[in-house]
Design a protein around this motif. Structure first.
Motif, short mmCIF file in Angstrom:
data_model
loop_
_atom_site.label_atom_id
_atom_site.label_comp_id
_atom_site.label_asym_id
_atom_site.label_seq_id
_atom_site.Cartn_x
_atom_site.Cartn_y
_atom_site.Cartn_z
N TYR A 138 45.76 -26.41 -78.71
CA TYR A 138 45.47 -25.86 -77.39
C TYR A 138 46.00 -26.71 -76.24
O TYR A 138 45.65 -26.47 -75.10
N GLY A 139 46.83 -27.69 -76.52
CA GLY A 139 47.29 -28.58 -75.47
C GLY A 139 46.19 -29.46 -74.93
O GLY A 139 46.31 -30.02 -73.84
N LEU A 140 45.07 -29.58 -75.68
CA LEU A 140 43.91 -30.34 -75.23
C LEU A 140 43.97 -31.76 -75.76
O LEU A 140 44.04 -31.98 -76.97
N ASN A 141 43.94 -32.72 -74.87
CA ASN A 141 43.87 -34.14 -75.25
C ASN A 141 42.62 -34.74 -74.65
O ASN A 141 42.64 -35.23 -73.52
N PRO A 142 41.50 -34.69 -75.37
CA PRO A 142 40.24 -35.17 -74.80
C PRO A 142 40.29 -36.61 -74.32
O PRO A 142 39.60 -36.97 -73.36
N ARG A 183 42.53 -25.43 -70.28
CA ARG A 183 42.94 -24.05 -70.07
C ARG A 183 43.30 -23.35 -71.38
O ARG A 183 42.94 -22.20 -71.61
N GLY A 184 44.02 -24.06 -72.25
CA GLY A 184 44.41 -23.46 -73.52
C GLY A 184 43.20 -23.15 -74.38
O GLY A 184 43.13 -22.09 -75.02
N LEU A 185 42.23 -24.05 -74.42
CA LEU A 185 41.01 -23.81 -75.18
C LEU A 185 40.23 -22.65 -74.59
O LEU A 185 39.69 -21.81 -75.32
N ALA A 209 41.72 -19.48 -75.76
CA ALA A 209 41.44 -19.26 -77.17
C ALA A 209 40.00 -18.79 -77.38
O ALA A 209 39.74 -17.91 -78.22
N LEU A 210 39.06 -19.35 -76.64
CA LEU A 210 37.66 -18.94 -76.77
C LEU A 210 37.45 -17.53 -76.23
O LEU A 210 36.65 -16.76 -76.78
N LEU A 221 37.51 -23.57 -82.47
CA LEU A 221 37.08 -24.96 -82.60
C LEU A 221 36.97 -25.37 -84.07
O LEU A 221 37.24 -26.52 -84.42
N LEU A 222 36.59 -24.44 -84.92
CA LEU A 222 36.60 -24.74 -86.36
C LEU A 222 38.01 -25.09 -86.82
O LEU A 222 38.20 -26.02 -87.62
N ARG A 223 38.99 -24.35 -86.31
CA ARG A 223 40.38 -24.65 -86.68
C ARG A 223 40.82 -26.01 -86.17
O ARG A 223 41.73 -26.63 -86.73
N ALA A 224 40.17 -26.47 -85.10
CA ALA A 224 40.49 -27.78 -84.54
C ALA A 224 39.62 -28.89 -85.14
O ALA A 224 39.63 -30.01 -84.64
#
Length: 327
Positions: A92-96, A121-123, A126-127, A155-158
């Motif tokens: 998702y382009g997410l880097n926490p 935004r990507g997450l 997806a949600l 989120l399970l996939r992540a």
């Protein structure tokens, strides 16, 4: 004595009783520092340290102990997002870890996680595609995905555990939570934690640190420890443990137990490893602030060692063993 004189005398006595006019029992100033600021942003009340908190200054914490330290501070569930694991960035382009500040609430595991300075935004997309239902709530957008405590498919996939059923998105802020209650607390709704004496004292006791985990003491062991909460903080060259809200008759016992557990000849009660292999020196002190009695231990890691002794002791159960010695 006349009525006016009686009133004046009563007023003077009241002033003396409350410490006005130069009394010596003035309340300490509000805590300052980054962890105190994080506590000021969390709601939920947290009476007597009943709500656990995790916090990390991402850049400082990673410089000290890498992504693992961030995950240790945030606690189980939240560590699968903020500890550098999972596939969130790939999917998702997410880097926490790019968030400026990460905050979690919970107990023995995290009920919710907030990422400050990061818009997922990507997450969010997806949600929404997974059936997320949105509504406006002040300056944030709330999103519910599935039932309470369920984990949405994206989120399970992540490889994210536990979180994501109740979320929120705003400018520079993202929340992934299990419940409405956890989401509200992370958005600062309800009484601020920093206004509770146990949390304010924790911030002062820990001092300048980059990562913190605070847990209700009743979650450490099945027996009563005689304390309300424990807080662990890690700074550039030290680890700090604060045992907070300690019963008066337990202060000396807990201090003595910690001195023994952190001594040069001590061994970890669960792993059997020598404490001296991880801890070069430890100092245990006691104090009281805002009516909260505490026991404080400051540890200096061995040269080149990882600053994870206390977090490791917490996860193994060794910390609870040490604090309950003599019970």
């Amino acid at each position: 004595m006349g009525r006016i004189a009686l009133i004046a005398l009563a007023f003077a006595v009241a002033l003396g009783a409350t410490g006005c006019g130069g009394g010596h029992d003035e309340a300490p100033p509000p805590p300052d520092g980054a962890f105190a600021a994080a506590l000021a942003s969390i709601g939920g009340g947290g009476l007597n340290g009943s709500l656990g908190v995790g916090w990390a200054d991402s850049a400082r914490a990673r410089a000290i102990g890498g992504p693992r330290l961030v995950g240790d501070a945030l606690g189980p569930n939240a560590d699968t997002v903020g500890g550098g694991g999972g596939g969130g960035e790939r999917l998702y382009g997410l880097n926490p870890l790019a968030a400026g500040r990460l905050v979690s609430v919970g107990g023995s595991y995290a009920f919710g996680l907030r990422l400050d300075g990061l818009e997922a935004r990507g997450l969010r997309r997806a949600l929404l595609a997974a059936g997320g239902r949105t509504r406006s709530a002040g300056n944030a957008e709330f999103m519910d995905v599935g039932g309470y405590a369920s984990v949405p498919e994206p989120l399970l996939r992540a490889d994210v555990n536990g979180l994501g059923a109740r979320d929120a998105f705003a400018d520079g802020l993202s929340v992934l939570a299990i419940s409405d209650t956890a989401r509200a607390a992370l958005l600062g709704r309800g009484g601020r934690l920093v206004d509770q004496p146990v949390y304010a004292t924790a911030a002062d006791c820990l001092g300048d640190v980059a990562a913190v985990r605070m847990v209700p003491a009743k979650l450490l062991l099945s027996i009563e420890l005689g304390a309300q909460a424990i807080a662990i903080g890690v700074g550039p060259d030290r680890e700090v443990l604060c045992v907070l809200g300690v019963d008066d008759d337990r202060v000396g016992e807990i201090a003595a137990s910690l001195r023994a557990a952190l001594g040069p000849d001590a061994r970890d009660p669960r792993s059997g490893e020598r404490v001296a292999d991880s801890v070069a020196a430890a100092e245990v002190t006691t104090g009281e602030e805002r009516g909260v009695r505490f026991v404080r231990a400051e540890l200096r890691p061995v040269p080149g060692g990882d600053p994870d002794f206390l977090f490791g002791a917490l996860s193994r159960g060794s910390l609870g063993d040490a604090l309950s010695a003599g019970r």
